[in-house]
Design an enzyme around this catalytic site. Structure first.
Site, PDB file in Angstrom:
ATOM      1  N   ARG A  46     -10.815 169.614  78.793  1.00  0.00           N
ATOM      2  CA  ARG A  46     -11.408 170.660  77.956  1.00  0.00           C
ATOM      3  C   ARG A  46     -12.081 170.046  76.739  1.00  0.00           C
ATOM      4  O   ARG A  46     -11.984 168.845  76.506  1.00  0.00           O
ATOM      5  CB  ARG A  46     -10.342 171.670  77.518  1.00  0.00           C
ATOM      6  CG  ARG A  46      -9.276 171.050  76.661  1.00  0.00           C
ATOM      7  CD  ARG A  46      -8.028 171.919  76.555  1.00  0.00           C
ATOM      8  NE  ARG A  46      -7.118 171.284  75.605  1.00  0.00           N
ATOM      9  CZ  ARG A  46      -6.781 171.798  74.420  1.00  0.00           C
ATOM     10  NH1 ARG A  46      -7.239 172.976  74.046  1.00  0.00           N
ATOM     11  NH2 ARG A  46      -5.981 171.145  73.600  1.00  0.00           N
ATOM     12  N   ASP A  66      -5.479 162.163  82.750  1.00  0.00           N
ATOM     13  CA  ASP A  66      -4.637 162.569  81.625  1.00  0.00           C
ATOM     14  C   ASP A  66      -3.836 161.368  81.166  1.00  0.00           C
ATOM     15  O   ASP A  66      -3.381 160.561  81.969  1.00  0.00           O
ATOM     16  CB  ASP A  66      -3.688 163.697  82.048  1.00  0.00           C
ATOM     17  CG  ASP A  66      -4.451 165.002  82.243  1.00  0.00           C
ATOM     18  OD1 ASP A  66      -5.596 165.084  81.768  1.00  0.00           O
ATOM     19  OD2 ASP A  66      -3.913 165.914  82.880  1.00  0.00           O
ATOM     20  N   ASN A  72      -7.234 161.934  55.747  1.00  0.00           N
ATOM     21  CA  ASN A  72      -7.228 163.386  55.613  1.00  0.00           C
ATOM     22  C   ASN A  72      -5.832 163.861  55.236  1.00  0.00           C
ATOM     23  O   ASN A  72      -4.841 163.302  55.686  1.00  0.00           O
ATOM     24  CB  ASN A  72      -7.676 164.045  56.922  1.00  0.00           C
ATOM     25  CG  ASN A  72      -8.126 165.472  56.717  1.00  0.00           C
ATOM     26  OD1 ASN A  72      -8.262 165.949  55.582  1.00  0.00           O
ATOM     27  ND2 ASN A  72      -8.354 166.174  57.810  1.00  0.00           N
ATOM     28  N   TYR A 106      -2.651 160.928  62.464  1.00  0.00           N
ATOM     29  CA  TYR A 106      -3.926 161.024  63.172  1.00  0.00           C
ATOM     30  C   TYR A 106      -4.942 160.040  62.581  1.00  0.00           C
ATOM     31  O   TYR A 106      -5.635 159.321  63.311  1.00  0.00           O
ATOM     32  CB  TYR A 106      -4.431 162.461  63.062  1.00  0.00           C
ATOM     33  CG  TYR A 106      -5.680 162.770  63.842  1.00  0.00           C
ATOM     34  CD1 TYR A 106      -5.625 162.947  65.223  1.00  0.00           C
ATOM     35  CD2 TYR A 106      -6.910 162.908  63.212  1.00  0.00           C
ATOM     36  CE1 TYR A 106      -6.772 163.242  65.949  1.00  0.00           C
ATOM     37  CE2 TYR A 106      -8.054 163.205  63.917  1.00  0.00           C
ATOM     38  CZ  TYR A 106      -7.979 163.383  65.291  1.00  0.00           C
ATOM     39  OH  TYR A 106      -9.125 163.679  66.000  1.00  0.00           O
ATOM     40  N   LYS A 112      -6.859 156.938  64.416  1.00  0.00           N
ATOM     41  CA  LYS A 112      -8.317 156.907  64.538  1.00  0.00           C
ATOM     42  C   LYS A 112      -8.932 155.743  63.754  1.00  0.00           C
ATOM     43  O   LYS A 112      -9.996 155.232  64.126  1.00  0.00           O
ATOM     44  CB  LYS A 112      -8.904 158.245  64.094  1.00  0.00           C
ATOM     45  CG  LYS A 112      -8.488 159.432  64.987  1.00  0.00           C
ATOM     46  CD  LYS A 112      -8.899 159.218  66.442  1.00  0.00           C
ATOM     47  CE  LYS A 112      -8.729 160.472  67.298  1.00  0.00           C
ATOM     48  NZ  LYS A 112      -9.196 160.265  68.697  1.00  0.00           N
TER      49      LYS A 112
END
Lengths: 471, 471
Positions: free
Chosen positions: A243, A264, A371, A377, A381
């Site tokens: 998706r 996956d 962030n 996360y 990244k």
């Protein structure tokens, strides 16, 4: 998924309301459509002293068959274009008083010969004269030489200064215009076509404010590919293809001819699932397998090998660090970062990823800027950036490229769940005043996966509409 | 010059109003004051596996004489601290229910031994346990190894991931807390003190979200300097020292013992003016001379030589490029960028800038991110970055360092003239929710000019309170 403000201000009524209230009016970006010509409009060409890339540019413009006009500063262009058999003319500075405005799709400036800061004034003259003639959703492309390869500090300085110009142009042009800087190494002249096509095309609609380096790769160009189906005959693995951005990547790669296999990501001690991406347009059938480890995944894929590997799978488990569970930390690091390392190791060791192949990883603006609530996360990244930078020189021996895309605010189910105020801030705080589409990321991945992109490696390319946010 | 909102919400009445309306309340940052102790408070120490920099850290903490506590993950610290004769104890995780909160001034984590992404969980544990105990205006410092010097891709990746963690911590810690990442090269262990002192000190109040590299420079440490007057006996030239940031730089360098000479930048074909900076506190008398060219400036300065050269002079002439005059372009490029090149060439050729000296140039966030209406200014400031990066390896042969500071929103006469909405946006869009002071830039320059900063070269350090804006 749906930017209702963008839709509203681009409706007849909404446009009137926005005008009377002085509201910002983001443009509907011109994007690639399979049933519309990819290239039309006029390219205005400019140049600084001793330009070195006009010949390569003329080649590309001849291949894609569009019209060019030369700014007076690019006197070399007209005879060169004639030699390439191009439709060409001279750029006529717009006279606002005359009413009719000449409209161009792209402004391309060859700054490769600039070797001191005073010569930057040639860019001033070109963009001063031409920027108002640039169409909505148009393109600004500046061609330079990689600063770090320059012979003298003054040349390095002047080439590095181009970044400040291009990023400023992106911020002031607005109207859906994308501005980018391409640093072509000496010897990369024959490597530019795939990259120039991408940045001239509506495919790059949401890529702006980027500086991309193109090197002189060993195998400059794969001899036989079709520009309309550049990935024909290639096998592409896309993780997290079910998706969102992953599905868009699978679709775009398939549309360019690849046989796409969706995988996956195995959880830390679990199973990987493999299935052909459910791309209805291209009639691929879904098959499922369940290799238990990356090594088994490599074995399962090994029969036919892999040409393109896209590490897209990723999760978020946001919390400030004081409130975050250790499991939330470990899962995000493992799935977004460590799993990429395990899969690459397995596929590279087994030779499943073929020599001359492509690895594209999905990073994020959070990985660049950090962030709030995303220590896990952002670490994963930022680590992806480290992976790309560390592996690029090693993989070059096998002519494999590795790059990352770093999406900004993209309209997906994930961002649709954000609180309204955060979502609106994310959408508007960029030079396009809107979020991007999954296809914008996917097209960027497809450019990096392209057989003509052999000179592009170790690059981090943001797909963010030139987000204000950075590091 | 005056952030009335910050003042208001930190008044007794304003604090009540802000609380009841849910308004953001920027902290009054703790800044360096000559009449207050520079270091107090407690440092909490954490470490990942096989930490390599704790010894260097213990040295510094012993020299500055503050108390440390060890997180359970940093088991090596207590015996090490005892060996250094430090006041030390164990970090007790705060129990919010217990009421009393342990308060620490700084959280320092040694991540130098981390060589794979799974080990990043050690940072999670440390900051998860300690972040709530960190005082207002406190410090987060993570010590790592430069990714590009790592032996394996996995180590490079994990070290690069630290950036994502530190930048995220800066964004979520708020409360005036600064978070920075120091990448120390192998062999730089003895080069860390000046940098660690700066980042632990209130002098670095507005420097956050930065990754700074410290190399193993040839002359690790100038043997004889006084930490309270590190620039004693040195001559420093500061361009544009008459006001704003330049005046603050002159004052701070003078306060650290330098003899400061202010120079006005020669316009393209004009005259340079030299005068001793009008620093009343240090009683320097103003003398004026008017050398006509950088070469004459070099000659004028040559009698005694120069140890520190600060390129601060700069102008803005903002306009969108379509409306900008060619003179506005040329003047900004010439004064902000080309003049730096001419002066450096003259002073280096003549040997006026002594071996082992320091060059610090003032860049800008606009040079990193670009800015609307500042193509000329952003080009000049991006060029400054190119200058620093290109010249650092060349100057290393003479043990001269060159670095840049890139100010964000600083409260000066220049920013006081901005339109209110822009000014408020500039002030609030950073992790400190406020603009910086000229002294914040000046203290950062002084750290780079420090005799102990010989390992710091080629760096671009933002002084921006971790502005949201970047590239």
């Amino acid at each position: 998924m749906n930017d209702s403000y963008l839709n509203f201000v681009n409706s007849p009524l909404g446009a009137r309301v926005a005008r009377s209230l002085g509201l910002p009016k983001p443009e509907v970006l011109r994007r690639y459509k399979a049933d519309a010509p990819e290239f039309d409009g006029i390219v205005a060409v400019g140049a600084g002293p001793a330009p070195q890339l006009l010949d390569a540019l003329a080649d590309v413009i001849a291949h894609i068959g569009i019209t060019s006009v030369a700014h007076p500063g690019a006197g070399l262009w007209v005879p060169l274009a004639n030699r390439h058999g191009l439709m060409t003319g001279r750029f006529e500075a717009t006279d606002p008083a005359a009413g009719v405005q000449a409209r161009v799709w792209a402004l391309v400036f060859d700054a490769s010969g600039i070797d001191n800061s005073a010569q930057l004034a040639t860019l001033y003259t070109f963009f001063h004269d031409t920027l108002r003639s640039l169409d909505k959703s148009g393109r600004i492309i500046v061609l330079g030489r990689p600063p770090e390869a320059c012979a003298s500090p003054r040349q390095w300085t002047a080439q590095r200064a181009l970044e400040g110009i291009v990023r400023s142009l992106g911020k002031e042009a607005r109207r859906g215009i994308a501005a980018n800087l391409l640093y072509a190494a000496h010897g990369a002249e024959s490597n530019l076509e795939a990259t120039l096509r991408f940045f001239l095309s509506p495919r790059s609609a949401y890529v702006s404010g980027q500086a991309v380096r193109i090197g002189a790769a060993a195998n400059a160009l794969v001899a036989d590919f079709d520009w309309t189906q550049p990935l024909a005959g290639q096998r592409a693995v896309v993780t997290g293809a079910a998706r969102g951005i992953g599905a868009a990547i699978a679709n775009v790669l398939a549309a360019q001819g690849a046989h796409v296999i969706g995988v996956d990501i195995p959880p830390p001690h679990g199973r990987a699932r493999r299935h052909d991406a459910p791309d209805r347009r291209h009639g691929a059938r879904a098959r499922h397998r369940a290799p238990e480890t990356p090594a088994q995944l490599a074995t399962a894929l090994d029969e036919l090998g892999v040409d393109v590997l896209v590490h897209n799978a990723g999760i978020t488990k946001d919390k400030t660090i004081a409130k975050m569970s250790e499991a939330a930390w470990r899962d995000v690091i493992d799935i977004n970062l460590s799993a990429q390392e395990r899969i690459d190791d397995a596929l590279l060791e087994a030779g499943t990823l073929r020599d001359g192949g492509r690895i594209v990883a999905v990073s994020s603006i959070s990985g660049i800027a950090g962030n709030l609530g995303q220590t896990n996360y952002a670490a994963s990244k930022a680590g992806v950036i480290g992976r790309v930078q560390s592996m690029a020189p090693l993989l070059a021996r096998r002519r494999i490229t590795i790059n990352a895309v770093a999406p900004g605010f993209i309209e997906t189910q994930m961002t649709a769940k954000m609180p309204l105020a955060l979502r609106e801030a994310g959408r508007r705080m960029n030079s396009m005043s809107q979020g991007g589409q999954p296809a914008d990321v996917a097209q960027t991945v497809a450019w990096l996966a392209h057989p003509g992109s052999s000179g592009v490696t170790g690059q981090i390319v943001r797909v963010c509409g030139q987000s204000l946010i950075g590091a």
